[in-house]
Scaffold this motif. Structure first.
Motif, PDB file in Angstrom:
ATOM      1  N   LEU A  10      48.796   9.772   7.107  1.00 40.82           N
ATOM      2  CA  LEU A  10      47.660  10.036   6.292  1.00 40.82           C
ATOM      3  C   LEU A  10      47.539  11.865   6.634  1.00 40.82           C
ATOM      4  O   LEU A  10      48.045  12.249   7.879  1.00 40.82           O
ATOM      5  N   ILE A  11      47.161  12.425   5.681  1.00 43.37           N
ATOM      6  CA  ILE A  11      46.793  13.825   5.786  1.00 43.37           C
ATOM      7  C   ILE A  11      45.621  13.997   6.586  1.00 43.37           C
ATOM      8  O   ILE A  11      44.508  13.653   6.227  1.00 43.37           O
ATOM      9  N   ILE A  15      42.341  15.709   5.093  1.00 39.45           N
ATOM     10  CA  ILE A  15      41.169  15.323   3.927  1.00 39.45           C
ATOM     11  C   ILE A  15      40.777  13.878   4.277  1.00 39.45           C
ATOM     12  O   ILE A  15      41.448  13.239   5.146  1.00 39.45           O
ATOM     13  N   ALA A  48      40.196  11.235  -0.630  1.00 39.95           N
ATOM     14  CA  ALA A  48      41.205  12.096  -0.981  1.00 39.95           C
ATOM     15  C   ALA A  48      42.645  11.882  -0.615  1.00 39.95           C
ATOM     16  O   ALA A  48      43.486  11.965  -1.245  1.00 39.95           O
ATOM     17  N   MET A  75      45.448  11.351  -3.217  1.00 37.95           N
ATOM     18  CA  MET A  75      46.516  12.355  -3.019  1.00 37.95           C
ATOM     19  C   MET A  75      47.780  11.705  -4.068  1.00 37.95           C
ATOM     20  O   MET A  75      48.582  12.485  -4.656  1.00 37.95           O
ATOM     21  N   ALA A  76      47.961  10.511  -3.892  1.00 33.52           N
ATOM     22  CA  ALA A  76      49.199   9.727  -4.662  1.00 33.52           C
ATOM     23  C   ALA A  76      48.696  10.066  -6.341  1.00 33.52           C
ATOM     24  O   ALA A  76      49.677  10.542  -7.060  1.00 33.52           O
ATOM     25  N   ARG A 122      47.277  12.757  -7.428  1.00 30.34           N
ATOM     26  CA  ARG A 122      47.212  14.227  -7.626  1.00 30.34           C
ATOM     27  C   ARG A 122      48.896  14.503  -7.980  1.00 30.34           C
ATOM     28  O   ARG A 122      49.196  15.275  -8.696  1.00 30.34           O
ATOM     29  N   ILE A 123      49.490  13.831  -6.975  1.00 34.09           N
ATOM     30  CA  ILE A 123      51.068  14.085  -6.907  1.00 34.09           C
ATOM     31  C   ILE A 123      51.547  13.693  -8.456  1.00 34.09           C
ATOM     32  O   ILE A 123      52.492  14.174  -9.045  1.00 34.09           O
ATOM     33  N   ARG A 144      46.413   3.885  -0.781  1.00 33.83           N
ATOM     34  CA  ARG A 144      47.193   5.046  -1.530  1.00 33.83           C
ATOM     35  C   ARG A 144      48.445   4.558  -2.061  1.00 33.83           C
ATOM     36  O   ARG A 144      48.916   4.915  -3.021  1.00 33.83           O
TER      37      ARG A 144
END
Lengths: 251, 415
Positions: A123-124, A127, A131, A135-136, A138-139, A183
């Motif tokens: 995980l990032i 965030i 979030a 993220m998936a 967003r990418i 995710r």
């Protein structure tokens, strides 16, 4: 994005090339008329260790249909992660062919076609949980109200209501892996590749994560390839395979 | 927002967490560089601006004179011609030259400036600079001395000084029977404009006295011209040169032409300072590069994950370049605020420092200024902002390249 990689079952059934009667399936169960999401034929991968050539994969054949779950077990160093890297398109085979829904894998298609779950969650840290799930999207390049609603829904399905605003450091190992599962499912992929997702979890938490993964994949008709050391988890999948001596075989 | 920019922002300014130390150090480095650039450029600009103000305050924006240093024989005819040029609000003739001045046993050779009492105020507000004394007391038998000249002679208000004409020396050398006798003039004022060249050794007399001293008759050496506020000086000079009668050798010079060498040196110094101080920003950029390289190593597995999620190497590169851009932008904004803040309190700072070191008088004597001038030019700010942001963004290029070259499979496997 190509039509045949769409998550919509209606769209998928309209595309004939992906409906392969895979003769090279390790098990005929995959060819029961369902769309073949993943087909690998005679995959080979060698590594050089000093002057010695190691044949890690020596002709792997595998086909996975939509909604099917396949477990792969094998000894440490047998090449399970190498196989998963080839199936995900992150690495290229020395020989053999790989098709995602009947098409050659293309990096552009990965975000929509494939979801991945790892042993170490990845995980990032900067965030929060929501979030991280988003993220998936967003990418993939699609982020709107519908995606936000879906991410919240996935967090609810994974039992993380009330944890959406928590940073990964504020979550337990099991919770982090649930975020990673959410995710992986965010873009409604056709296939999920899970590489020892319970490796860093206690038995009880590991059981619940695998149960969650299997049930969500079943409900969404997502194909699942689960690499695990745990026999009990493997038994819960619709097909159990072993990787031994560079080849796949029935359990 | 595209994900590389989103992630770059979040990595620098994480959700619900303190400012990360790496961000703090990087931003601080850039901000200090920018602040220093702004302060130094503004102070240099302040000197230039003060000089511009002093020159234009004491002689107007334009001088009209004979190009080979000769005299203008018919000033009365030319004044209406010059005054008729668009943008002119005042014109005054002058005569200028060196002469001998004695007070008691002390002698000096100041520059004597002859001014037209009726017209001078339309160009120069001379009275502003006269302390003590007044321009109103100036007549053909009086003189106003510059502050340093008065000081070196020891002359005070009401004292009488003797002014020698150059013609006196000429007559004396030729052993003429008749010589022009020196004139005794009473000191009625001391002026200080803040410009070393004028304050050091200048005496002001009436134009008629100067014409008499130099045997000019009605001729003058030129005209000082005041333009309307905001007028384009170069355009005005062109208009003058078009309007002035041909064959007279008369030419218009802007204040910049008159002090060309001095202004060129000032500009060179400013450019040099900019060039040298830019290295501070470049050093700060190296610190950004180093921090981002560490970040690439620390986040290797996250970079692998981005690849596994479908992120392209190009986007990963943009993410790290954008971090350089954001550090540069935030550092620039904070640096501007810090620099402008320091400029706002510069005189208090200097006062405190000189007071503590008991060197207030030294500062005033050395710099000829009681306050540190500052003028922040928009062009300087724009130059600093653009350079800093470009350099900071470039600082992210090497880390970005390294990150984009990572293979997801190897990155995910890294320890």
């Amino acid at each position: 994005m190509s039509e045949n990689l769409s998550s919509s079952p209606a769209a998928a059934t309209n595309v004939q090339p992906s409906k392969l009667k895979a003769e090279y399936c390790v098990t005929p169960g995959a060819s029961a008329g369902l769309e073949v999401v993943l087909s690998a034929t005679a995959l080979r991968k060698n590594y050089l260790s000093g002057s010695q050539r190691l044949e890690v994969l020596r002709g792997v054949d595998l086909a996975v249909a939509a909604g099917e779950s396949v477990s792969i077990r094998g000894e440490s160093g047998s090449g399970k992660s190498t196989l998963l890297n080839l199936l995900s398109g992150l690495d290229t085979p020395d020989a053999g062919s790989l098709l995602w829904s009947g098409r050659s894998p293309h990096p552009k298609d990965r975000a929509r076609f494939l979801g991945m779950v790892f042993q170490s969650f990845y995980l990032i840290p900067e965030i929060d949980a929501l979030a991280n799930v988003l993220m998936a999207a967003r990418i993939l390049g699609v982020l709107g109200a519908a995606q936000r609603a879906r991410a919240k829904e996935l967090l609810a399905l994974t039992g993380l209501v009330g944890r959406a605003a928590h940073l990964p450091a504020q979550l337990s190992g099991g919770e982090r892996q649930r975020v990673a599962v959410a995710r992986a499912l965010m873009n409604s992929p056709r296939l999920i590749l899970a590489d020892e997702p319970t490796g860093n979890l206690d038995e009880h938490t590991g059981d619940s994560v695998v149960e969650l993964l299997l049930s969500l994949c079943r409900e969404t008709q997502t194909a699942l390839v689960l690499v695990t050391h745990n026999a009990a988890h493997a038994q819960k999948t619709s097909r159990q395979l072993f990787l031994h001596d560079g080849k796949l075989s029935y359990g | 927002m595209p994900w590389p920019l989103y992630l770059a922002l979040k990595q620098l300014f994480p959700t619900g967490r303190r400012f990360p130390f790496f961000t703090f150090i990087s931003v601080t480095g850039v901000a200090l560089g920018v602040a220093l650039l702004i302060v130094v450029m503004s102070v240099m600009g302040g000197f230039g601006y003060e000089i511009h103000r002093m020159i234009t305050d004491t002689q107007g924006e334009v001088q009209v004179k004979v190009s080979d240093g000769g005299v203008v024989e018919n000033p009365a005819d030319l004044i209406p011609v010059i005054a008729a040029v668009p943008g002119v609000v005042g014109v005054t003739p002058y005569a200028v030259g060196l002469s001998g001045l004695m007070y008691g046993e002390k002698a000096s050779f100041p520059q004597i400036l002859g001014i037209d009492l009726k017209r001078v105020e339309s160009v120069v507000q001379l009275n502003r600079f006269i302390r003590p004394g007044s321009l109103d007391d100036l007549d053909d038998d009086t003189v106003i001395l510059s502050v340093q000249l008065a000081s070196s002679l020891g002359a005070r208000l009401g004292d009488k000084v003797v002014l020698y004409s150059p013609l006196f020396f000429k007559d004396a050398m030729k052993k003429n029977d008749e010589v022009m006798l020196p004139r005794e003039l009473r000191v009625v004022g001391v002026f200080e404009v803040g410009h070393q060249q004028l304050d050091s050794n200048t005496a002001i007399v009436t134009l008629r006295r100067m014409q008499d001293l130099y045997g000019l008759g009605h001729a003058v050496h030129g005209f000082n011209v005041r333009l309307a506020p905001g007028a384009d000086v170069d355009a005005a000079v062109a208009r003058f040169n078009a309007a002035l009668p041909l064959g007279t050798g008369l030419k218009a010079y802007s204040w910049m032409d008159s002090f060309n060498d001095f202004l060129w040196v000032l500009q060179m110094e400013k450019n040099m300072f900019f060039f040298l101080l830019l290295f501070i920003v470049i050093v700060a950029a190296f610190s950004v590069t180093s921090s981002l390289l560490i970040s690439v190593v620390r986040k290797t597995r996250e970079i692998g994950l981005l690849g596994a999620l479908g992120g392209r190497p190009r986007d990963v590169a943009i993410c790290f370049c954008a971090q350089g851009l954001f550090i540069g932008t935030v550092g620039t904004v904070l640096g501007l605020a810090l620099g402008l803040g320091v400029l706002a309190v510069r005189n208090d700072l200097i006062h405190t420092l000189t007071h503590l070191t008991q060197r207030e008088d030294v500062f005033q004597k050395f710099y000829q200024l009681s306050q540190l001038p500052a003028h922040t030019a928009g062009a300087d700010v724009a130059k600093i902002v653009v350079f800093t942001i470009v350099i900071s963004t470039l600082a992210g290029v090497i880390p970005a390249w390294r990150a984009s070259k990572l293979k997801p499979v190897e990155a995910l496997r890294s320890e």
